[in-house]
Design a protein around this motif. Structure first.
Motif, PDB file in Angstrom:
ATOM      1  N   ILE A 164      52.523 -96.940 -59.428  1.00  0.00           N
ATOM      2  CA  ILE A 164      52.104 -96.285 -58.194  1.00  0.00           C
ATOM      3  C   ILE A 164      51.439 -97.287 -57.255  1.00  0.00           C
ATOM      4  O   ILE A 164      51.730 -97.326 -56.050  1.00  0.00           O
ATOM      5  CB  ILE A 164      51.145 -95.124 -58.505  1.00  0.00           C
ATOM      6  N   GLY A 165      50.549 -98.117 -57.808  1.00  0.00           N
ATOM      7  CA  GLY A 165      49.858 -99.096 -56.974  1.00  0.00           C
ATOM      8  C   GLY A 165      50.806-100.091 -56.347  1.00  0.00           C
ATOM      9  O   GLY A 165      50.711-100.392 -55.142  1.00  0.00           O
ATOM     10  N   SER A 166      51.733-100.621 -57.126  1.00  0.00           N
ATOM     11  CA  SER A 166      52.667-101.612 -56.594  1.00  0.00           C
ATOM     12  C   SER A 166      53.616-100.974 -55.578  1.00  0.00           C
ATOM     13  O   SER A 166      53.965-101.604 -54.562  1.00  0.00           O
ATOM     14  CB  SER A 166      53.463-102.254 -57.728  1.00  0.00           C
ATOM     15  N   SER A 167      54.031 -99.727 -55.826  1.00  0.00           N
ATOM     16  CA  SER A 167      54.910 -99.048 -54.871  1.00  0.00           C
ATOM     17  C   SER A 167      54.199 -98.823 -53.543  1.00  0.00           C
ATOM     18  O   SER A 167      54.773 -99.040 -52.474  1.00  0.00           O
ATOM     19  CB  SER A 167      55.378 -97.705 -55.451  1.00  0.00           C
ATOM     20  N   ARG A 168      52.936 -98.375 -53.616  1.00  0.00           N
ATOM     21  CA  ARG A 168      52.173 -98.151 -52.388  1.00  0.00           C
ATOM     22  C   ARG A 168      51.960 -99.463 -51.633  1.00  0.00           C
ATOM     23  O   ARG A 168      52.043 -99.507 -50.398  1.00  0.00           O
ATOM     24  CB  ARG A 168      50.833 -97.499 -52.717  1.00  0.00           C
ATOM     25  N   ALA A 169      51.694-100.544 -52.368  1.00  0.00           N
ATOM     26  CA  ALA A 169      51.489-101.837 -51.720  1.00  0.00           C
ATOM     27  C   ALA A 169      52.773-102.305 -51.033  1.00  0.00           C
ATOM     28  O   ALA A 169      52.742-102.810 -49.899  1.00  0.00           O
ATOM     29  CB  ALA A 169      51.032-102.873 -52.750  1.00  0.00           C
ATOM     30  N   LEU A 170      53.918-102.110 -51.702  1.00  0.00           N
ATOM     31  CA  LEU A 170      55.194-102.505 -51.127  1.00  0.00           C
ATOM     32  C   LEU A 170      55.476-101.719 -49.855  1.00  0.00           C
ATOM     33  O   LEU A 170      55.856-102.282 -48.819  1.00  0.00           O
ATOM     34  CB  LEU A 170      56.317-102.285 -52.141  1.00  0.00           C
ATOM     35  N   VAL A 171      55.296-100.394 -49.935  1.00  0.00           N
ATOM     36  CA  VAL A 171      55.566 -99.555 -48.765  1.00  0.00           C
ATOM     37  C   VAL A 171      54.637 -99.918 -47.611  1.00  0.00           C
ATOM     38  O   VAL A 171      55.067-100.075 -46.463  1.00  0.00           O
ATOM     39  CB  VAL A 171      55.411 -98.060 -49.138  1.00  0.00           C
ATOM     40  N   TRP A 172      53.345-100.068 -47.889  1.00  0.00           N
ATOM     41  CA  TRP A 172      52.366-100.395 -46.847  1.00  0.00           C
ATOM     42  C   TRP A 172      52.721-101.708 -46.164  1.00  0.00           C
ATOM     43  O   TRP A 172      52.732-101.808 -44.936  1.00  0.00           O
ATOM     44  CB  TRP A 172      50.977-100.469 -47.480  1.00  0.00           C
ATOM     45  N   ALA A 173      53.024-102.741 -46.955  1.00  0.00           N
ATOM     46  CA  ALA A 173      53.334-104.052 -46.376  1.00  0.00           C
ATOM     47  C   ALA A 173      54.658-104.020 -45.614  1.00  0.00           C
ATOM     48  O   ALA A 173      54.750-104.532 -44.490  1.00  0.00           O
ATOM     49  CB  ALA A 173      53.391-105.096 -47.499  1.00  0.00           C
ATOM     50  N   ALA A 174      55.676-103.415 -46.220  1.00  0.00           N
ATOM     51  CA  ALA A 174      56.993-103.417 -45.598  1.00  0.00           C
ATOM     52  C   ALA A 174      57.012-102.608 -44.308  1.00  0.00           C
ATOM     53  O   ALA A 174      57.661-103.001 -43.325  1.00  0.00           O
ATOM     54  CB  ALA A 174      58.025-102.854 -46.582  1.00  0.00           C
TER      55      ALA A 174
END
Length: 231
Positions: free
Chosen positions: A89-99
């Motif tokens: 969940i954390g890595s997915s949220r970080a990816l979405v936020w950055a992208a």
């Protein structure tokens, strides 16, 4: 990675239900609006689907053919689940936020961001689970993840915004994207039925099917890019 063995219930009940749900969504949204009434119908359909699953699981012998998995102590299993889910969940949220921030910096529309970057980011957990499951010889989890996530996305993720305020939708975008969902689901259903083995009561989907769907996604991305260029 590994052939997926699609069982009878998935092939002849769940996949046709997903097709029917896609048609229902297309019919409700054909006027270009998502209203609270539409949302109520979608959520009600989800409740009916969950009732069907509950009744199916109560059938005698339904879990007798469950494949064996590596046994873990309960505490260790809960710990691994919690850590793994948190990281996903954390890595997915970080990816979405950055992208999303990068895409907005280049002036990409919110629709395109949702159809590509956000969709990829939110699908990473099930993609990771499917790959690990295939490597461990349990590729069948992938078909369940695909059908389950599509049904929940159409019936609850799509419905929830409609409860807050009516949403206006682009008819051409709706026809392209929901039409693609229907076409790919129909293709998956057709491949499953064509590969059905009555003597073994399952349908194997291998690398040819995998390449077909990966290629279809590339075509969809090119189609999306072409539509963006026209705008």
């Amino acid at each position: 990675i590994s052939p997926i063995l699609v069982g009878r219930t998935t092939a002849f009940t769940d996949l046709p239900l997903l097709l029917a749900i896609t048609v229902l969504c297309g019919w409700l949204l054909s006027d270009g609006k998502l209203t609270a009434f539409d949302a109520f119908i979608l959520v009600g359909t989800l409740l009916l689907y969950l009732v069907r699953i509950a009744l199916h699981l109560r059938k005698p012998g339904i879990n007798d053919n469950t494949s064996k998995v590596e046994e873990l102590p309960l505490a260790r299993a809960f710990g691994a689940f919690t850590v793994g889910l948190s990281v996903l969940i954390g890595s997915s949220r970080a990816l979405v936020w950055a992208a999303v921030n990068i895409a907005e910096g280049f002036g990409v529309s919110e629709l395109v961001i949702g159809l590509t970057i956000v969709a990829l980011g939110t699908s990473l957990p099930e993609l990771a689970a499917a790959i690990v499951s295939a490597l461990k010889g349990h590729a069948d989890i992938a078909i369940g993840a695909v059908i389950g996530s599509n049904i929940f996305n159409l019936l609850i993720v799509l419905a929830l915004p409609g409860f807050f305020s009516p949403l206006l939708l682009s008819i051409p975008d709706l026809q392209r994207d929901l039409g693609t969902v229907f076409a790919t689901t129909a293709a998956l259903t057709a491949l499953t039925w064509l590969a059905w083995r009555r003597d073994k009561d399952h349908a194997p989907l291998g690398r040819m099917a995998g390449c077909l769907f990966l290629g279809s996604y590339v075509v969809y991305c090119l189609w999306l890019y072409y539509d963006i260029q026209k705008v």
